[in-house]
Structure formats: C-alpha cells, structure tokens
Design a protein around this motif. Structure first.
Motif, PDB file in Angstrom:
ATOM      1  N   ILE A 171       0.825  -1.206   0.000  1.00 19.14           N
ATOM      2  CA  ILE A 171       0.000   0.000   0.000  1.00 19.14           C
ATOM      3  C   ILE A 171       0.861   1.258   0.000  1.00 19.14           C
ATOM      4  CG2 ILE A 171      -1.686   1.330   1.330  1.00 19.14           C
ATOM      5  CD1 ILE A 171      -2.899  -1.329   2.243  1.00 19.14           C
ATOM      6  N   TYR A 172       1.949   1.267   0.789  1.00 17.31           N
ATOM      7  CA  TYR A 172       2.773   2.478   0.877  1.00 17.31           C
ATOM      8  C   TYR A 172       3.458   2.801  -0.446  1.00 17.31           C
ATOM      9  CZ  TYR A 172       6.977  -0.460   1.364  1.00 17.31           C
ATOM     10  OH  TYR A 172       7.986  -1.363   1.148  1.00 17.31           O
ATOM     11  N   GLU A 173       3.711   1.782  -1.285  1.00 17.94           N
ATOM     12  CA  GLU A 173       4.286   2.041  -2.604  1.00 17.94           C
ATOM     13  C   GLU A 173       3.206   2.518  -3.575  1.00 17.94           C
ATOM     14  OE1 GLU A 173       6.532  -1.159  -4.190  1.00 17.94           O
ATOM     15  OE2 GLU A 173       7.852  -1.340  -2.459  1.00 17.94           O
ATOM     16  N   ALA A 174       2.052   1.870  -3.527  1.00 18.07           N
ATOM     17  CA  ALA A 174       0.961   2.223  -4.444  1.00 18.07           C
ATOM     18  C   ALA A 174       0.484   3.656  -4.225  1.00 18.07           C
ATOM     19  CB  ALA A 174      -0.201   1.249  -4.272  1.00 18.07           C
ATOM     20  N   GLN A 175       0.517   4.115  -2.978  1.00 22.12           N
ATOM     21  CA  GLN A 175       0.075   5.480  -2.678  1.00 22.12           C
ATOM     22  C   GLN A 175       0.931   6.525  -3.371  1.00 22.12           C
ATOM     23  OE1 GLN A 175       0.221   5.344   1.611  1.00 22.12           O
ATOM     24  NE2 GLN A 175      -1.991   5.056   1.792  1.00 22.12           N
ATOM     25  N   LYS A 176       2.171   6.168  -3.703  1.00 22.26           N
ATOM     26  CA  LYS A 176       3.081   7.111  -4.349  1.00 22.26           C
ATOM     27  C   LYS A 176       3.029   7.021  -5.872  1.00 22.26           C
ATOM     28  CE  LYS A 176       6.283   6.988  -0.433  1.00 22.26           C
ATOM     29  NZ  LYS A 176       7.663   6.712   0.018  1.00 22.26           N
ATOM     30  N   LEU A 177       2.241   6.090  -6.396  1.00 22.55           N
ATOM     31  CA  LEU A 177       2.145   5.912  -7.849  1.00 22.55           C
ATOM     32  C   LEU A 177       0.751   6.265  -8.333  1.00 22.55           C
ATOM     33  CD1 LEU A 177       4.173   2.593  -8.276  1.00 22.55           C
ATOM     34  CD2 LEU A 177       4.937   4.914  -8.711  1.00 22.55           C
ATOM     35  N   THR A 178       0.345   7.486  -8.042  1.00 31.67           N
ATOM     36  CA  THR A 178      -0.979   7.950  -8.452  1.00 31.67           C
ATOM     37  C   THR A 178      -0.901   9.078  -9.480  1.00 31.67           C
ATOM     38  OG1 THR A 178      -1.045   9.448  -6.548  1.00 31.67           O
ATOM     39  CG2 THR A 178      -2.052   7.272  -6.268  1.00 31.67           C
ATOM     40  N   THR A 179       0.300   9.350  -9.997  1.00 28.13           N
ATOM     41  CA  THR A 179       0.450  10.384 -11.019  1.00 28.13           C
ATOM     42  C   THR A 179      -0.066   9.871 -12.356  1.00 28.13           C
ATOM     43  OG1 THR A 179       2.680   9.643 -11.592  1.00 28.13           O
ATOM     44  CG2 THR A 179       2.482  11.294  -9.845  1.00 28.13           C
ATOM     45  N   ASP A 180      -0.314  10.777 -13.285  1.00 27.52           N
ATOM     46  CA  ASP A 180      -0.805  10.382 -14.606  1.00 27.52           C
ATOM     47  C   ASP A 180       0.154   9.427 -15.302  1.00 27.52           C
ATOM     48  OD1 ASP A 180      -3.028  11.933 -14.260  1.00 27.52           O
ATOM     49  OD2 ASP A 180      -2.261  13.659 -15.371  1.00 27.52           O
ATOM     50  N   LYS A 181       1.476   9.598 -15.047  1.00 26.29           N
ATOM     51  CA  LYS A 181       2.468   8.758 -15.711  1.00 26.29           C
ATOM     52  C   LYS A 181       2.501   7.342 -15.156  1.00 26.29           C
ATOM     53  CE  LYS A 181       6.088  11.342 -15.037  1.00 26.29           C
ATOM     54  NZ  LYS A 181       7.495  11.823 -15.103  1.00 26.29           N
ATOM     55  N   ALA A 182       2.060   7.136 -13.924  1.00 28.37           N
ATOM     56  CA  ALA A 182       2.211   5.834 -13.275  1.00 28.37           C
ATOM     57  C   ALA A 182       0.908   5.078 -13.066  1.00 28.37           C
ATOM     58  CB  ALA A 182       2.908   6.006 -11.929  1.00 28.37           C
ATOM     59  N   VAL A 183      -0.212   5.775 -13.037  1.00 32.01           N
ATOM     60  CA  VAL A 183      -1.474   5.147 -12.650  1.00 32.01           C
ATOM     61  C   VAL A 183      -1.900   4.039 -13.613  1.00 32.01           C
ATOM     62  CG1 VAL A 183      -2.993   6.741 -13.902  1.00 32.01           C
ATOM     63  CG2 VAL A 183      -3.783   5.662 -11.768  1.00 32.01           C
ATOM     64  N   GLY A 184      -1.433   4.103 -14.853  1.00 34.26           N
ATOM     65  CA  GLY A 184      -1.826   3.112 -15.848  1.00 34.26           C
ATOM     66  C   GLY A 184      -1.418   1.689 -15.512  1.00 34.26           C
ATOM     67  N   ARG A 185      -0.383   1.522 -14.656  1.00 28.53           N
ATOM     68  CA  ARG A 185       0.059   0.171 -14.302  1.00 28.53           C
ATOM     69  C   ARG A 185      -1.033  -0.605 -13.559  1.00 28.53           C
ATOM     70  NH1 ARG A 185       1.227  -1.831  -9.829  1.00 28.53           N
ATOM     71  NH2 ARG A 185       2.945  -3.127 -10.598  1.00 28.53           N
TER      72      ARG A 185
END
Length: 253
Positions: free
Chosen positions: A180-194
């Motif tokens: 969860i702590y990693e996913a919370q940091k990947l919410t930008t437009d460039k990363a959310v697609g994963r």
C-alpha cells in the motif's frame, strides 16, 4: 488498445485450471519448504501483507516467509541501502504563508497549503524524487534467512500466491501487486496506468529487468504500463516461457 476493466474469460479459466493443478502437483514441495522454514526460525510459515492490485483493489498477498520476523521494522534503518534510492536528496523548503510575498512573487509559481507555501518547480522535483523512492530493494538483504535466500533465488517463496490466483485476487501473469505504501506514491498520470492490468505472479518486468543490478523505477513502471495496454493470451504464454530462466538468477532479489 485500451485495457479492459474485466479479466478476459480465457485468462480467468487458465488461472483456475493452472493454479489448481499446480497446487496438487507440488504439494510435497510446499510441505517440505514449510518444514524447513519452521526448523530454521521461530515464527509463522507464511507471510502476508496487504497489496494493491488491479483498479487499486486491496487484498492479502501470501508468500512463504523468507525474512526475519522483524523485517518490516528494519526497513527505515536500511533505507540508505535501497537500490531505488536517490543519492541527491531534495529537501522541500516551505516558507511561512505571507500574502504580500506571494502576491508580488513574479519569478515562480507557488503551491500553497493552509500555513505555508513553496515554489512549484521545487515541489514537482520533490514529488518526482518521492515517486522514484516508492520501491524498496536491498542488495544482499540482511533481513533474509538462509532458507529464505534459497527460496527467493528460486522464486519458491512465491508459490503460496497460487492460492491468491485460485481465489481471483491475482492472475498467473500480470503486474506485481504493490504494498500500500508504494501504491500510494504511484498515483500520477504517468504511473497510474500500471493498475489497469491484473495483478500477477509473474510479469513483463520479472522477465525483463528483475535480475539487473541497477534498478530503474521509471523503466519498471513503463514495462508495467506496456503490459497493461498490450496484454493478451499469447503475450502471457511468452512471459510464462521466459519466467523459469529469469527465476534461476544469481542475485539476491
């Protein structure tokens, strides 16, 4: 091609049949590993953590325990060894909220919160650094036990995730579900697609970049997004074919 919000029927059918069959076939290995873990160290045989999968779905993610029981508490102490870390640390300089200074600041855009403000460019640089450090990986990780080192290098520690697949939390092939702590940091437009792809036991990153000494978090996200946009049955079969070769690695991943 836009990724579907639903798992294709053929993919789900393959997941159920393959995971159920493999669990039956390798049950002696599962028992032997469980005994070895228990003999080496006190603590539970299985380890679970909450992970984030497709569409940010949170679920319990199971593995054989390969680390000391206090491994999670040691992460902060070992941050300086993180291979994803940024050597040039950027500190966020926040200034006390001053309406006069903001009103006459013609050199830079600012980001304002309730009590302070900072320059927009510095804020973006700090956020980019924070995203780059969202993954955690240590070379020769001191938290790993002797049995843990073996089952990690052979990816045997991942086998309990077959039960996650059988339940429908994951797929055989997909993007790795993140803490969860990693996913919370990947919410930008460039990363959310994963997060548009199914969570998987193995995936494009595992067979491409996993064994490299120097880890590039941006490339990892790029590969995850590529899989989310292009995944199909034949790509999954290619990744499955490549997985055993990637698993037999010399590095302590």
């Amino acid at each position: 091609m836009r990724p579907s919000s639903k798992t294709p029927i053929i993919k789900r059918a393959f997941d159920i049949l393959s995971s159920g069959l493999v669990i039956l076939l390798i049950s002696p290995i599962l028992i032997a590993v469980a005994v070895a873990i228990r003999l080496e160290s006190k603590g539970p045989i299985f380890y679970y953590s909450y992970r984030v999968g497709k569409n940010y779905k949170i679920f319990k993610f199971y593995k054989f325990r390969s680390m000391r029981t206090d491994a999670d508490q040691l992460v902060d102490k070992l941050k300086h060894l993180n291979q994803y870390g940024n050597d040039e640390k950027i500190e966020l300089e926040e200034k006390a909220l001053d309406r006069h200074a903001i009103a006459y600041n013609s050199h830079d855009q600012v980001v304002i919160n309730d009590e302070s403000y900072t320059g927009l460019q510095q804020f973006e640089d700090f956020k980019e650094q924070d995203n780059a450090n969202s993954f955690v990986k240590f070379k020769n990780d001191p938290r790993i036990t002797r049995v843990g080192k073996f089952i990690r290098n052979t990816s045997i520690d991942e086998l309990p995730q077959l039960f996650n697949i059988l339940k429908g939390d994951m797929s055989v092939v997909g993007n790795r579900p993140l803490p969860i702590y990693e996913a919370q940091k990947l919410t930008t437009d460039k990363a959310v697609g994963r997060f548009l792809a199914p969570a998987g036991l193995t995936g494009l990153w595992q067979v491409t970049d996993r064994s490299k000494t120097e880890v590039d978090p941006e490339n990892r996200v790029k590969l995850d997004i590529e899989y989310a946009m292009k995944h199909n049955f034949w790509l999954d079969m290619w990744i499955l074919f490549k997985t055993p070769f990637a698993a037999l690695q010399q590095e302590n991943v």
